[in-house]
Write an enzyme that holds these catalytic residues in place. Structure first.
Site, PDB file in Angstrom:
ATOM      1  N   ASP A  34       0.841  -1.200   0.000  1.00 15.80           N
ATOM      2  CA  ASP A  34       0.000   0.000   0.000  1.00 15.80           C
ATOM      3  C   ASP A  34       0.879   1.255   0.000  1.00 15.80           C
ATOM      4  O   ASP A  34       1.992   1.228   0.516  1.00 15.80           O
ATOM      5  CB  ASP A  34      -0.889  -0.032   1.261  1.00 15.80           C
ATOM      6  CG  ASP A  34      -2.070   0.899   1.140  1.00 15.80           C
ATOM      7  OD1 ASP A  34      -2.273   1.511   0.073  1.00 15.80           O
ATOM      8  OD2 ASP A  34      -2.808   1.033   2.140  1.00 15.80           O
ATOM      9  N   ARG A  38       0.255   7.657  -2.585  1.00 17.42           N
ATOM     10  CA  ARG A  38       0.837   8.718  -1.746  1.00 17.42           C
ATOM     11  C   ARG A  38       2.303   8.972  -2.097  1.00 17.42           C
ATOM     12  O   ARG A  38       2.772  10.099  -2.081  1.00 17.42           O
ATOM     13  CB  ARG A  38       0.694   8.340  -0.253  1.00 17.42           C
ATOM     14  CG  ARG A  38      -0.656   8.743   0.316  1.00 17.42           C
ATOM     15  CD  ARG A  38      -0.957   8.027   1.591  1.00 17.42           C
ATOM     16  NE  ARG A  38      -1.327   6.637   1.332  1.00 17.42           N
ATOM     17  CZ  ARG A  38      -1.465   5.708   2.255  1.00 17.42           C
ATOM     18  NH1 ARG A  38      -1.245   6.010   3.520  1.00 17.42           N
ATOM     19  NH2 ARG A  38      -1.835   4.489   1.932  1.00 17.42           N
ATOM     20  N   ARG A  47      -0.406   9.025 -10.240  1.00 18.91           N
ATOM     21  CA  ARG A  47      -0.480   7.809  -9.410  1.00 18.91           C
ATOM     22  C   ARG A  47       0.173   6.618 -10.112  1.00 18.91           C
ATOM     23  O   ARG A  47       0.766   5.746  -9.475  1.00 18.91           O
ATOM     24  CB  ARG A  47      -1.943   7.492  -9.059  1.00 18.91           C
ATOM     25  CG  ARG A  47      -2.579   8.521  -8.127  1.00 18.91           C
ATOM     26  CD  ARG A  47      -4.055   8.203  -7.896  1.00 18.91           C
ATOM     27  NE  ARG A  47      -4.232   6.889  -7.298  1.00 18.91           N
ATOM     28  CZ  ARG A  47      -4.108   6.625  -5.993  1.00 18.91           C
ATOM     29  NH1 ARG A  47      -3.817   7.601  -5.156  1.00 18.91           N
ATOM     30  NH2 ARG A  47      -4.279   5.406  -5.541  1.00 18.91           N
ATOM     31  N   HIS A  51       2.623   3.266  -8.958  1.00 18.11           N
ATOM     32  CA  HIS A  51       2.402   1.838  -9.230  1.00 18.11           C
ATOM     33  C   HIS A  51       3.599   1.249  -9.996  1.00 18.11           C
ATOM     34  O   HIS A  51       4.006   0.116  -9.759  1.00 18.11           O
ATOM     35  CB  HIS A  51       1.108   1.641 -10.027  1.00 18.11           C
ATOM     36  CG  HIS A  51      -0.121   2.055  -9.270  1.00 18.11           C
ATOM     37  ND1 HIS A  51      -0.349   1.679  -7.965  1.00 18.11           N
ATOM     38  CD2 HIS A  51      -1.202   2.822  -9.629  1.00 18.11           C
ATOM     39  CE1 HIS A  51      -1.500   2.184  -7.556  1.00 18.11           C
ATOM     40  NE2 HIS A  51      -2.033   2.891  -8.546  1.00 18.11           N
ATOM     41  N   TRP A  83     -11.713  -1.969  -8.462  1.00 18.96           N
ATOM     42  CA  TRP A  83     -12.419  -1.557  -9.692  1.00 18.96           C
ATOM     43  C   TRP A  83     -13.071  -0.196  -9.526  1.00 18.96           C
ATOM     44  O   TRP A  83     -13.426   0.462 -10.505  1.00 18.96           O
ATOM     45  CB  TRP A  83     -13.498  -2.578 -10.067  1.00 18.96           C
ATOM     46  CG  TRP A  83     -12.968  -3.935 -10.415  1.00 18.96           C
ATOM     47  CD1 TRP A  83     -13.045  -5.057  -9.627  1.00 18.96           C
ATOM     48  CD2 TRP A  83     -12.292  -4.342 -11.612  1.00 18.96           C
ATOM     49  NE1 TRP A  83     -12.451  -6.132 -10.268  1.00 18.96           N
ATOM     50  CE2 TRP A  83     -11.987  -5.722 -11.494  1.00 18.96           C
ATOM     51  CE3 TRP A  83     -11.908  -3.676 -12.785  1.00 18.96           C
ATOM     52  CZ2 TRP A  83     -11.315  -6.441 -12.487  1.00 18.96           C
ATOM     53  CZ3 TRP A  83     -11.250  -4.400 -13.776  1.00 18.96           C
ATOM     54  CH2 TRP A  83     -10.960  -5.759 -13.619  1.00 18.96           C
ATOM     55  N   ARG A  85     -11.765   2.467  -8.613  1.00 19.44           N
ATOM     56  CA  ARG A  85     -10.835   3.568  -8.931  1.00 19.44           C
ATOM     57  C   ARG A  85     -11.137   4.141 -10.316  1.00 19.44           C
ATOM     58  O   ARG A  85     -11.791   3.476 -11.131  1.00 19.44           O
ATOM     59  CB  ARG A  85      -9.399   3.047  -8.870  1.00 19.44           C
ATOM     60  CG  ARG A  85      -9.047   2.619  -7.471  1.00 19.44           C
ATOM     61  CD  ARG A  85      -7.613   2.226  -7.327  1.00 19.44           C
ATOM     62  NE  ARG A  85      -7.394   1.898  -5.921  1.00 19.44           N
ATOM     63  CZ  ARG A  85      -6.269   2.076  -5.262  1.00 19.44           C
ATOM     64  NH1 ARG A  85      -5.222   2.557  -5.874  1.00 19.44           N
ATOM     65  NH2 ARG A  85      -6.173   1.767  -3.989  1.00 19.44           N
ATOM     66  N   LEU A 145      10.789 -20.376  -4.782  1.00 20.38           N
ATOM     67  CA  LEU A 145       9.738 -19.536  -4.200  1.00 20.38           C
ATOM     68  C   LEU A 145       8.444 -19.596  -5.018  1.00 20.38           C
ATOM     69  O   LEU A 145       8.478 -19.505  -6.250  1.00 20.38           O
ATOM     70  CB  LEU A 145      10.237 -18.081  -4.192  1.00 20.38           C
ATOM     71  CG  LEU A 145       9.232 -17.040  -3.713  1.00 20.38           C
ATOM     72  CD1 LEU A 145       9.171 -17.007  -2.197  1.00 20.38           C
ATOM     73  CD2 LEU A 145       9.586 -15.653  -4.243  1.00 20.38           C
ATOM     74  N   ARG A 208      -5.181  -2.271   8.779  1.00 23.83           N
ATOM     75  CA  ARG A 208      -6.373  -3.094   8.519  1.00 23.83           C
ATOM     76  C   ARG A 208      -6.036  -4.148   7.474  1.00 23.83           C
ATOM     77  O   ARG A 208      -4.998  -4.082   6.814  1.00 23.83           O
ATOM     78  CB  ARG A 208      -7.554  -2.220   8.067  1.00 23.83           C
ATOM     79  CG  ARG A 208      -7.268  -1.380   6.852  1.00 23.83           C
ATOM     80  CD  ARG A 208      -8.505  -0.597   6.384  1.00 23.83           C
ATOM     81  NE  ARG A 208      -8.095   0.309   5.330  1.00 23.83           N
ATOM     82  CZ  ARG A 208      -7.740   1.579   5.509  1.00 23.83           C
ATOM     83  NH1 ARG A 208      -7.788   2.116   6.708  1.00 23.83           N
ATOM     84  NH2 ARG A 208      -7.353   2.318   4.494  1.00 23.83           N
ATOM     85  N   LEU A 209      -6.981  -5.105   7.340  1.00 29.92           N
ATOM     86  CA  LEU A 209      -6.719  -6.242   6.442  1.00 29.92           C
ATOM     87  C   LEU A 209      -7.326  -6.057   5.062  1.00 29.92           C
ATOM     88  O   LEU A 209      -6.956  -6.776   4.118  1.00 29.92           O
ATOM     89  CB  LEU A 209      -7.231  -7.548   7.071  1.00 29.92           C
ATOM     90  CG  LEU A 209      -6.536  -7.948   8.380  1.00 29.92           C
ATOM     91  CD1 LEU A 209      -7.131  -9.238   8.926  1.00 29.92           C
ATOM     92  CD2 LEU A 209      -5.031  -8.114   8.180  1.00 29.92           C
ATOM     93  N   SER A 210      -8.272  -5.128   4.927  1.00 35.79           N
ATOM     94  CA  SER A 210      -8.843  -4.814   3.613  1.00 35.79           C
ATOM     95  C   SER A 210      -9.242  -6.056   2.808  1.00 35.79           C
ATOM     96  O   SER A 210      -8.910  -6.171   1.632  1.00 35.79           O
ATOM     97  CB  SER A 210      -7.858  -3.960   2.795  1.00 35.79           C
ATOM     98  OG  SER A 210      -7.597  -2.759   3.470  1.00 35.79           O
TER      99      SER A 210
HETATM  100  C1  FPP Z   1      -2.076   0.253  -3.204  1.00 31.78           C
HETATM  101  O1  FPP Z   1      -1.553   1.549  -3.235  1.00 31.78           O
HETATM  102  C2  FPP Z   1      -1.551  -0.508  -4.297  1.00 31.78           C
HETATM  103  C3  FPP Z   1      -2.297  -1.091  -5.274  1.00 31.78           C
HETATM  104  C4  FPP Z   1      -3.756  -1.029  -5.309  1.00 31.78           C
HETATM  105  C5  FPP Z   1      -1.671  -1.786  -6.375  1.00 31.78           C
HETATM  106  C6  FPP Z   1      -0.515  -2.654  -6.024  1.00 31.78           C
HETATM  107  C7  FPP Z   1       0.287  -2.851  -7.213  1.00 31.78           C
HETATM  108  C8  FPP Z   1       1.615  -2.826  -7.258  1.00 31.78           C
HETATM  109  C9  FPP Z   1       2.477  -2.681  -6.077  1.00 31.78           C
HETATM  110  C10 FPP Z   1       2.296  -2.962  -8.554  1.00 31.78           C
HETATM  111  C11 FPP Z   1       2.857  -4.327  -8.782  1.00 31.78           C
HETATM  112  C12 FPP Z   1       1.938  -5.221  -9.437  1.00 31.78           C
HETATM  113  C13 FPP Z   1       2.326  -6.297 -10.147  1.00 31.78           C
HETATM  114  C14 FPP Z   1       1.294  -7.180 -10.684  1.00 31.78           C
HETATM  115  C15 FPP Z   1       3.726  -6.638 -10.415  1.00 31.78           C
HETATM  116  P1  FPP Z   1      -2.549   2.746  -3.366  1.00 31.78           P
HETATM  117  O2  FPP Z   1      -2.698   3.101  -4.803  1.00 31.78           O
HETATM  118  O3  FPP Z   1      -3.835   2.420  -2.679  1.00 31.78           O
HETATM  119  O4  FPP Z   1      -1.789   3.868  -2.604  1.00 31.78           O
HETATM  120  P2  FPP Z   1      -2.429   5.049  -1.752  1.00 31.78           P
HETATM  121  O5  FPP Z   1      -3.188   4.399  -0.620  1.00 31.78           O
HETATM  122  O6  FPP Z   1      -1.253   5.816  -1.278  1.00 31.78           O
HETATM  123  O7  FPP Z   1      -3.313   5.833  -2.669  1.00 31.78           O
END
Ligand code: FPP
Length: 257
Positions: A34, A38, A47, A51, A83, A85, A145, A208-210
């Site tokens: 997560d 941010r 954003r 990612h 979804w 978002r 792994l 949290r576990l979301s």
């Molecule tokens: C949460 O951060 C993150 C996600 C919803 C996406 C997780 C994806 C990756 C880490 C990329 C890697 C993926 C693969 C398949 C290799 P957020 O966008 O909710 O962050 P925020 O809470 O700060 O807005």
């Protein structure tokens, strides 16, 4: 007060890979990655940039987990709630598995990593599903792994689907109600065949576990950090494992120490 002392202890003790390797390593580590958004916002970037950076960290931590001898690394990459978002962000997130697996599949194969996926993959765009299926197929004989991506995954919908399937199997006479035990329920979940996580890490300060692996996390040690996922390093990973190693896992029993 107690929590504060523990936290200070967990963060302040410098830990090395060698030290961590002297103690039992968690077999299954699950991560709620997560803070990508941010991280990007702090840098006035879109954003998607967060990612993208998060994807690089997935590569780094996968390699390190394999080096440490961790057996299973489960990563929450896209939830059934994601979804909601903006479409442009969902589109970008859906391209990441393809990008990641196309770029790093040779490396994953060379490192003996076995790719698996949990989640409602049938609802993913074709290009995402095909990339994942290809990686799963091409790494199916690997013995290192297990890199388990949770994609379009939600624990409540997983449990609901399992309950429906159990009910159908009872209805057609394949199961008796008395056959419904905890191991049987586990075997109907998407994680069937995978041991439950020993350690869950969540980054970015959310506690949290979301909707992630609610059944499977029943006895898992939880470790939260304020570090945003794109800033997460091998050193943070070692700290999480060291914290796990200091804990006394009793599974509801009494201390073995
Ligand atoms: C949460 O951060 C993150 C996600 C919803 C996406 C997780 C994806 C990756 C880490 C990329 C890697 C993926 C693969 C398949 C290799 P957020 O966008 O909710 O962050 P925020 O809470 O700060 O807005």
């Amino acid at each position: 007060m107690f929590n504060k002392m523990r936290k200070t202890k967990e963060i302040d003790v410098p830990v090395t890979k060698e030290e961590v390797l002297r103690h039992p390593i968690p077999s299954h580590v699950a991560i709620i990655m997560d803070g990508n958004g941010r991280w990007a916002k702090k840098r006035a970037l879109p954003r998607a940039a967060g990612h993208y950076e998060g994807m690089q960290v997935v590569r780094k931590i996968t390699r390190f987990a394999n080096e440490l001898g961790i057996r299973i690394l489960s990563l929450y990459a896209f939830s059934t709630e994601n979804w909601k978002r903006p479409k442009s962000e969902v589109d970008y997130l859906m391209k990441l598995p393809e990008q990641f697996l196309t770029t790093f599949l040779p490396e994953l194969i060379a490192e003996n990593v076995k790719v698996q996926v949990i989640g409602h993959t049938e609802a993913l765009p074709d290009y995402t599903r095909r990339a994942v299926e290809k990686a799963v197929e091409e790494t199916s004989d690997n013995t290192g792994l297990v890199l388990n991506f949770a994609l379009n995954y939600g624990s409540r919908s997983e449990i609901t689907a399992a309950v429906q399937q159990i009910a159908k199997d009872v209805e057609r006479g394949a199961l008796a109600p008395e056959d419904i035990t905890e191991p049987l329920i586990s075997s109907y979940l998407m994680t069937s065949g995978l041991a439950d996580p020993d350690l869950l890490i969540r980054t970015s300060g959310e506690i949290r576990l979301s909707n992630f692996m609610l059944w499977q996390l029943a006895y898992t040690e939880l470790w939260f950090t304020d570090v945003l996922w794109p800033d997460f390093t091998e050193q943070h990973f070692l700290e999480a494992i060291a914290a796990y190693q200091r804990r006394d896992r009793r599974f509801g029993g009494v201390s073995a120490r």
